[in-house]
Write a protein that holds these residues in place. Structure first.
Motif, mmCIF file in Angstrom:
data_model
loop_
_atom_site.group_PDB
_atom_site.id
_atom_site.type_symbol
_atom_site.label_atom_id
_atom_site.label_comp_id
_atom_site.label_asym_id
_atom_site.label_seq_id
_atom_site.Cartn_x
_atom_site.Cartn_y
_atom_site.Cartn_z
ATOM 1 N N LYS A 147 1.333 10.516 -8.987
ATOM 2 C CA LYS A 147 2.521 10.881 -9.659
ATOM 3 C C LYS A 147 3.675 10.589 -9.292
ATOM 4 O O LYS A 147 3.986 10.375 -8.027
ATOM 5 C CB LYS A 147 2.346 12.583 -10.118
ATOM 6 C CG LYS A 147 1.099 12.885 -10.716
ATOM 7 C CD LYS A 147 1.176 14.669 -10.764
ATOM 8 C CE LYS A 147 -0.336 15.067 -11.314
ATOM 9 N NZ LYS A 147 -0.523 16.429 -11.307
ATOM 10 N N ILE A 148 4.766 10.506 -10.183
ATOM 11 C CA ILE A 148 6.182 10.206 -9.582
ATOM 12 C C ILE A 148 6.853 11.302 -10.395
ATOM 13 O O ILE A 148 6.892 11.399 -11.795
ATOM 14 C CB ILE A 148 6.598 8.640 -10.107
ATOM 15 C CG1 ILE A 148 5.683 7.579 -9.555
ATOM 16 C CG2 ILE A 148 8.021 8.479 -9.520
ATOM 17 C CD1 ILE A 148 6.051 5.980 -10.071
ATOM 18 N N GLN A 149 7.727 11.933 -9.568
ATOM 19 C CA GLN A 149 8.505 13.158 -10.107
ATOM 20 C C GLN A 149 9.714 13.355 -9.282
ATOM 21 O O GLN A 149 9.725 13.925 -7.970
ATOM 22 C CB GLN A 149 7.755 14.200 -10.518
ATOM 23 C CG GLN A 149 8.475 15.330 -10.858
ATOM 24 C CD GLN A 149 7.582 16.541 -11.152
ATOM 25 O OE1 GLN A 149 6.560 16.757 -10.827
ATOM 26 N NE2 GLN A 149 7.981 17.582 -11.821
ATOM 27 N N PRO A 204 6.697 7.297 -0.630
ATOM 28 C CA PRO A 204 8.056 8.138 -0.905
ATOM 29 C C PRO A 204 7.673 9.666 -1.145
ATOM 30 O O PRO A 204 7.456 9.917 -2.387
ATOM 31 C CB PRO A 204 8.805 7.288 -1.704
ATOM 32 C CG PRO A 204 8.299 6.289 -1.920
ATOM 33 C CD PRO A 204 6.611 6.481 -1.983
ATOM 34 N N LYS A 205 7.120 10.379 -0.134
ATOM 35 C CA LYS A 205 6.765 11.709 -0.504
ATOM 36 C C LYS A 205 7.794 12.670 -1.256
ATOM 37 O O LYS A 205 7.399 13.901 -1.736
ATOM 38 C CB LYS A 205 6.308 12.386 0.931
ATOM 39 C CG LYS A 205 5.174 11.636 1.498
ATOM 40 C CD LYS A 205 4.696 12.054 2.802
ATOM 41 C CE LYS A 205 3.630 11.341 3.472
ATOM 42 N NZ LYS A 205 4.301 10.106 3.912
ATOM 43 N N ASP A 206 9.063 12.256 -1.072
ATOM 44 C CA ASP A 206 10.059 13.129 -1.891
ATOM 45 C C ASP A 206 9.824 13.104 -3.330
ATOM 46 O O ASP A 206 10.072 13.938 -4.103
ATOM 47 C CB ASP A 206 11.342 12.959 -1.516
ATOM 48 C CG ASP A 206 11.766 11.600 -1.536
ATOM 49 O OD1 ASP A 206 12.852 11.142 -2.118
ATOM 50 O OD2 ASP A 206 10.858 10.489 -1.882
ATOM 51 N N ARG A 207 8.970 12.073 -3.856
ATOM 52 C CA ARG A 207 8.794 11.673 -5.258
ATOM 53 C C ARG A 207 7.695 11.516 -5.618
ATOM 54 O O ARG A 207 7.245 11.665 -6.767
ATOM 55 C CB ARG A 207 10.013 10.880 -5.703
ATOM 56 C CG ARG A 207 11.393 11.301 -5.468
ATOM 57 C CD ARG A 207 12.379 10.510 -6.085
ATOM 58 N NE ARG A 207 12.301 9.070 -5.648
ATOM 59 C CZ ARG A 207 11.680 7.970 -6.100
ATOM 60 N NH1 ARG A 207 11.077 8.245 -7.437
ATOM 61 N NH2 ARG A 207 11.701 6.637 -5.720
ATOM 62 N N PHE A 208 6.704 11.089 -4.998
ATOM 63 C CA PHE A 208 5.525 10.412 -4.995
ATOM 64 C C PHE A 208 4.489 11.510 -4.563
ATOM 65 O O PHE A 208 4.538 11.859 -3.239
ATOM 66 C CB PHE A 208 5.152 9.140 -4.657
ATOM 67 C CG PHE A 208 5.868 7.905 -5.221
ATOM 68 C CD1 PHE A 208 7.268 7.892 -5.094
ATOM 69 C CD2 PHE A 208 5.384 6.893 -5.742
ATOM 70 C CE1 PHE A 208 8.054 6.789 -5.950
ATOM 71 C CE2 PHE A 208 5.765 5.735 -6.458
ATOM 72 C CZ PHE A 208 7.094 5.738 -6.338
ATOM 73 N N SER A 209 3.407 11.789 -5.354
ATOM 74 C CA SER A 209 2.318 12.350 -4.749
ATOM 75 C C SER A 209 0.928 11.946 -5.295
ATOM 76 O O SER A 209 0.952 11.111 -6.382
ATOM 77 C CB SER A 209 2.301 14.088 -5.163
ATOM 78 O OG SER A 209 2.277 14.061 -6.606
ATOM 79 N N LEU A 219 0.873 -1.267 -0.001
ATOM 80 C CA LEU A 219 -0.103 -0.011 -0.086
ATOM 81 C C LEU A 219 0.884 1.246 0.000
ATOM 82 O O LEU A 219 1.762 1.323 0.759
ATOM 83 C CB LEU A 219 -0.835 0.307 1.097
ATOM 84 C CG LEU A 219 -1.894 1.419 1.430
ATOM 85 C CD1 LEU A 219 -2.644 1.182 0.399
ATOM 86 C CD2 LEU A 219 -2.660 1.299 2.659
ATOM 87 N N LEU A 220 0.614 2.317 -1.004
ATOM 88 C CA LEU A 220 1.379 3.431 -1.080
ATOM 89 C C LEU A 220 0.348 4.597 -0.374
ATOM 90 O O LEU A 220 0.760 5.206 0.623
ATOM 91 C CB LEU A 220 1.564 3.751 -2.464
ATOM 92 C CG LEU A 220 2.525 3.137 -3.351
ATOM 93 C CD1 LEU A 220 2.490 3.559 -4.713
ATOM 94 C CD2 LEU A 220 3.972 3.235 -2.612
#
Lengths: 110, 115
Positions: free
Chosen positions: B78-80, B61-66, B45-46
């Motif tokens: 989103k992944i960025q 991983p909140k530094d890159r996923f939203s 689960l994300l």
């Protein structure tokens, strides 16, 4: 933290033979346990859950709290049982998220 | 009854690029989940939404996923920027509220390859 262990990545069984897919869990409370299945080219779907105490497609699973296990069983395997099987646990408090095991690929040999 | 819809089915990007996935849950399902399934592992689960509010994002991983679910229906993940280890199948699932929340209905997933 909860954890689900499926010790067998692969399991091959002859058609008509009994099937047992193992699932062990670690959780300090009283969990709910599920088996999810993914047939070839299909999406992940619920097979059964322990609170229902029902047999689905000939499969049953009994929650053994003493052994912290929830093994999936079927007395006579059929070719259409070939699939990926995932055991999952849901905590009975908090955010109630599902924790999945790594899965067992069951192959029924004709 | 229509199932959980996800798009795209496949996506190939290079590392450091951005990518977005879309999910439309089953009509009337208040709870929506995004899972990441790396090859050889079970779904993890994300993030979990209840209507348009976040219930659990502890493993995101909140530094890159939203992720967002603005109107309590559709959701985007989103992944960025993407990393090689983000290669996985991203599954969306939905469920009803209450005791029926135990039964999650899954989409077909989006297979992401990061090169």
């Amino acid at each position: 933290a909860q954890r689900v262990t499926q010790p067998e990545k692969l399991l091959s069984v002859f058609k008509g033979a009994p099937v047992e897919l193992k699932c062990n869990y670690s959780y300090s409370g009283s969990p709910e346990l599920f088996w999810y299945v993914q047939y070839s080219r299909q999406r992940l779907q619920l097979l059964l859950r322990h609170i229902s105490r029902e047999s689905i497609k000939g499969f049953t699973a009994d929650l053994n709290k003493g052994e912290t296990s929830f093994h999936l069983k079927k007395p006579f395997a059929q070719e259409e049982d070939s699939a990926m099987y995932y055991c999952a646990l849901r905590a009975n408090f908090g955010n109630e998220k599902l924790t999945f095991g790594t899965g067992t690929r069951l192959t029924i040999i004709p | 009854e229509a199932g959980v819809a996800q798009s795209p089915r496949y996506k190939i990007i290079e590392k450091r690029q951005s990518v977005a996935f879309w999910c439309n849950p089953i009509s009337g399902h208040a709870t929506l989940y995004w899972y990441q399934q790396i090859l050889g592992q079970g779904p993890k689960l994300l993030i979990q939404f209840q209507n348009n509010g976040v219930v659990d994002d502890s493993q995101l991983p909140k530094d890159r996923f939203s992720a967002e679910r603005l109107k309590g229906v559709d959701s985007t993940l989103k992944i960025q920027p993407a990393k090689l280890e983000d290669s996985a199948v991203y599954l969306c699932a939905s469920s009803l509220e209450g005791a029926a929340k135990n039964i999650q209905y899954f989409g077909a997933g989006t297979r992401l390859s990061v090169l």
